[in-house]
Write a protein that holds these residues in place. Structure first.
Motif, short mmCIF file in Angstrom:
data_model
loop_
_atom_site.label_atom_id
_atom_site.label_comp_id
_atom_site.label_asym_id
_atom_site.label_seq_id
_atom_site.Cartn_x
_atom_site.Cartn_y
_atom_site.Cartn_z
N ASP A 1 20.81 25.02 70.42
CA ASP A 1 20.64 23.75 71.32
C ASP A 1 19.45 22.98 70.74
O ASP A 1 19.27 21.90 71.35
CB ASP A 1 20.23 24.23 72.80
N MET B 1 24.03 27.47 73.49
CA MET B 1 23.55 28.15 74.70
C MET B 1 24.23 29.54 74.79
O MET B 1 25.21 29.70 74.39
CB MET B 1 23.80 27.42 75.90
N LYS C 1 19.21 28.34 76.98
CA LYS C 1 19.04 27.42 75.61
C LYS C 1 18.75 28.18 74.49
O LYS C 1 17.73 29.04 74.46
CB LYS C 1 18.19 26.27 75.90
#
Length: 229
Positions: free
Chosen positions: A50, A1, A6
């Motif tokens: 992510d 992140m 994200k």
């Protein structure tokens, strides 16, 4: 992140596909990093990523090879975006630790749905795992903290999706889950295809050394679905 967003790493040797996917995901508020081949993917891999969206067939180093290297260092979810749709291709993808497999051509809506579901699931898994001694299925103990199955004193590494399927069935013993039920329970979305679940079940059985014709752990209710005693 990164900065509260994200981060998704998108890799494809086709610049047009990279641009389309990047634009689509960035418009949804994701931070996007791109790569044109597997070698660059491995170079960019890190704790700040992510989700990986990888094309399978890339020059130099394929998405499969890149995913295998990523899995040695990270448990971050991996989605394959590819033109290959046979069962053997899917098995290969899931065997190196993929969490989903999206076949080209794909709809933008489907891609977003799959990515949202996987990111929700992985975030929930990371912060809200139950504590305790885990769940036992015969001689297999599921350890939610390490996302692993322990058998004969040895650890069996499972992907996010594989673990969540096994955990779902073990948490509701004798309840038969259809393929659609499993998909909806894991992804929190309406099912868009059952092939992925069938391959995951096959992969789980293989990792546990189970016999699909006479399974010990995940049982088959023919024509209905799967369950754990």
């Amino acid at each position: 992140m990164v900065d509260g967003k994200k981060r998704i790493l998108v890799a494809d040797d086709d610049a047009q596909i990279r641009d389309i996917v990047s634009l689509l995901l960035s418009s949804e508020g994701y931070d996007i990093v791109t790569a044109e081949d597997g070698k660059r993917v491995v170079e960019l891999a890190g704790d700040d990523v992510d989700l990986y969206v990888l094309d399978v067939d890339m020059p130099g180093q394929s998405g499969i090879m890149a995913a295998a290297q990523i899995r040695k260092r990270f448990e971050t979810p991996i989605v394959f975006l590819t033109a290959y749709s046979s069962e053997s291709d899917k098995v290969m993808g899931f065997s190196v630790g993929a969490d989903d497999y999206i076949v080209k051509p794909f709809s933008n809506a489907e891609l977003l749905m799959r990515i949202r579901a996987i990111l929700r699931r992985s975030a929930s898994f990371a912060v809200s795992q139950p504590q305790g001694n885990g769940l036992a299925i015969g001689d297999v103990l599921l350890d939610p903290d390490s996302q692993t199955a322990i058998k004969d004193g040895k650890t069996v590494s499972l992907t996010y999706t594989e673990f969540k399927i096994l955990e779902l069935l073990a948490s509701h013993r004798k309840k038969i889950y259809s393929l659609d039920n499993i998909y909806q329970s894991i992804w929190n979305e309406n099912a868009v295809g059952n092939d992925a679940i069938m391959v995951h079940i096959k992969n789980i059985r293989k990792k546990l050394g189970d016999n699909s014709r006479n399974p010990t752990y995940i049982k088959t209710a023919w024509g209905k679905g799967y369950y754990v005693d």
